[in-house]
Structures are given as C-alpha cells and as structure tokens.
Write an enzyme that holds these catalytic residues in place. Sequence first.
Site, PDB file in Angstrom:
ATOM      1  N   HIS A 133      -0.762   6.361   6.708  1.00 27.24           N
ATOM      2  CA  HIS A 133      -1.825   5.368   6.819  1.00 27.24           C
ATOM      3  C   HIS A 133      -2.807   5.875   7.869  1.00 27.24           C
ATOM      4  CE1 HIS A 133       0.372   1.901   4.870  1.00 27.24           C
ATOM      5  NE2 HIS A 133       1.408   2.656   5.192  1.00 27.24           N
ATOM      6  N   VAL A 161       6.715   2.026  -0.396  1.00 22.72           N
ATOM      7  CA  VAL A 161       6.547   3.063  -1.418  1.00 22.72           C
ATOM      8  C   VAL A 161       7.243   4.315  -0.890  1.00 22.72           C
ATOM      9  CG1 VAL A 161       4.939   4.403  -2.811  1.00 22.72           C
ATOM     10  CG2 VAL A 161       4.326   2.063  -2.126  1.00 22.72           C
ATOM     11  N   HIS A 171       3.558   9.058   2.672  1.00 27.98           N
ATOM     12  CA  HIS A 171       2.116   8.831   2.801  1.00 27.98           C
ATOM     13  C   HIS A 171       1.806   8.453   4.228  1.00 27.98           C
ATOM     14  CE1 HIS A 171       4.118   5.038   1.849  1.00 27.98           C
ATOM     15  NE2 HIS A 171       3.199   4.441   2.582  1.00 27.98           N
ATOM     16  N   ASP A 208      -6.517   1.922   0.903  1.00 33.67           N
ATOM     17  CA  ASP A 208      -5.404   0.987   0.729  1.00 33.67           C
ATOM     18  C   ASP A 208      -5.914  -0.280   0.055  1.00 33.67           C
ATOM     19  OD1 ASP A 208      -2.401   0.718   2.298  1.00 33.67           O
ATOM     20  OD2 ASP A 208      -3.287  -1.082   1.420  1.00 33.67           O
ATOM     21  N   GLN A 233       8.371   0.326   5.105  1.00 34.47           N
ATOM     22  CA  GLN A 233       7.998   1.224   3.992  1.00 34.47           C
ATOM     23  C   GLN A 233       8.313   0.530   2.670  1.00 34.47           C
ATOM     24  OE1 GLN A 233       9.889   5.117   3.987  1.00 34.47           O
ATOM     25  NE2 GLN A 233       8.456   5.907   2.462  1.00 34.47           N
ATOM     26  N   ASN A 292       5.279   4.696   7.963  1.00 31.06           N
ATOM     27  CA  ASN A 292       6.427   3.793   7.911  1.00 31.06           C
ATOM     28  C   ASN A 292       7.579   4.560   7.266  1.00 31.06           C
ATOM     29  OD1 ASN A 292       4.968   1.630   8.995  1.00 31.06           O
ATOM     30  ND2 ASN A 292       4.146   1.093   6.989  1.00 31.06           N
TER      31      ASN A 292
HETATM   32  P1  5GP Z   1       4.111   1.390   3.007  1.00 27.23           P
HETATM   33  O1  5GP Z   1       4.346  -0.104   3.110  1.00 27.23           O
HETATM   34  O2  5GP Z   1       5.085   2.034   2.042  1.00 27.23           O
HETATM   35  O3  5GP Z   1       4.032   2.104   4.327  1.00 27.23           O
HETATM   36  O4  5GP Z   1       2.655   1.546   2.420  1.00 27.23           O
HETATM   37  C1  5GP Z   1       2.336   1.341   1.085  1.00 27.23           C
HETATM   38  C2  5GP Z   1       0.874   0.944   1.056  1.00 27.23           C
HETATM   39  O5  5GP Z   1       0.426   1.107  -0.268  1.00 27.23           O
HETATM   40  C3  5GP Z   1       0.614  -0.519   1.458  1.00 27.23           C
HETATM   41  O6  5GP Z   1      -0.248  -0.550   2.594  1.00 27.23           O
HETATM   42  C4  5GP Z   1      -0.028  -1.121   0.216  1.00 27.23           C
HETATM   43  O7  5GP Z   1      -1.078  -2.016   0.513  1.00 27.23           O
HETATM   44  C5  5GP Z   1      -0.522   0.110  -0.545  1.00 27.23           C
HETATM   45  N1  5GP Z   1      -0.541  -0.069  -1.986  1.00 27.23           N
HETATM   46  C6  5GP Z   1       0.454  -0.585  -2.768  1.00 27.23           C
HETATM   47  N2  5GP Z   1       0.087  -0.586  -4.062  1.00 27.23           N
HETATM   48  C7  5GP Z   1      -1.156  -0.047  -4.102  1.00 27.23           C
HETATM   49  C8  5GP Z   1      -2.070   0.209  -5.176  1.00 27.23           C
HETATM   50  O8  5GP Z   1      -1.817  -0.038  -6.354  1.00 27.23           O
HETATM   51  N3  5GP Z   1      -3.271   0.772  -4.840  1.00 27.23           N
HETATM   52  C9  5GP Z   1      -3.589   1.079  -3.531  1.00 27.23           C
HETATM   53  N4  5GP Z   1      -4.791   1.632  -3.326  1.00 27.23           N
HETATM   54  N5  5GP Z   1      -2.744   0.848  -2.498  1.00 27.23           N
HETATM   55  C10 5GP Z   1      -1.556   0.280  -2.789  1.00 27.23           C
END
Ligand code: 5GP
Length: 120
Positions: free
Chosen positions: A107, A101, A105, A36, A99, A92
Amino acid sequence: MRVMPTTEPSVFERIIAREIPADIVLETEQIIAIRDIAPKAPVHLLVIPKSSRYRDVAELAAGDPALLAELVATAKALAAEHADGDYRLVFNSGAGAGQTVFHVHAHVLAGGVDEGSLAH
Ligand code: 5GP
C-alpha cells in the site's frame, strides 16, 4: 481420476488478466500499480508484483529480493508522481494484521497521511 486442488485466482490476478476493471496507474513487465478501491488516504495506490507466487513481503524478500527492490523503487516514484514524494509503505502480512488478499502487495499512502495512525 485424481482431482487436483484448485485455488481461486485472487482479485489481483483477475485485475492483471483484465477480467475485472481497475484504475491502473503503471504497468511494467513484472509489476502493476492500481488505485485502491477503498482509499484510506488522498493517494492510496497498490503496487503488486504480477507473479502470484508470493503471499506476503517476507516470501517475496526471500524468493526474489530484486523484485522487492523494484517494488519499493516503484512506490517511491509513484509517490513523487501522484503526491509530494513523501509516502507510507504498508505490507499487511497475515489475516490478523488485516491482510485480505494473499498475493503480496504494497500500500502506498500519500498526499496527507494521518500522522497519528499506522492503520491503512
Ligand atoms: P490487504 O487488506 O490485503 O492489505 O489489501 C487489499 C486491498 O485491496 C484493500 O485495501 C482493498 O480495498 C483493495 N481491493 C480489494 N478488492 C479490490 C478491487 O477489486 N479493486 C481495487 N482497486 N482494490 C481492491
């Protein structure tokens, strides 16, 4: 001419396509795992099915339970490889739950997770 709706590829699709860089820790035919970019634990990995078909874990569970099982097994193996084998697995689901993205996925948080907090 009919204009078809388009959806922007998510950040994970762009990482899978190597359009943007990421620290890839594992890649199989169906799954990619990356670090992440904003870690919330000493080890914070994202385990991502390559298919962009499923927005969240419930969709994945309904649509491809074997792939969800593979994702969980991958999370466990990565926690053993990168930490002491103990881990927190977070999905999430929905903007209201954090969430950002909408490409399913997991974590994987390990290596010293804050025991008092469920937030990632
Ligand atoms: P969510 O908030 O959807 O559960 O998780 C998305 C995760 O993707 C976040 O923890 C965020 O830090 C990670 N993330 C967003 N953009 C990028 C990226 O460009 N590269 C990486 N490695 N992680 C990302």
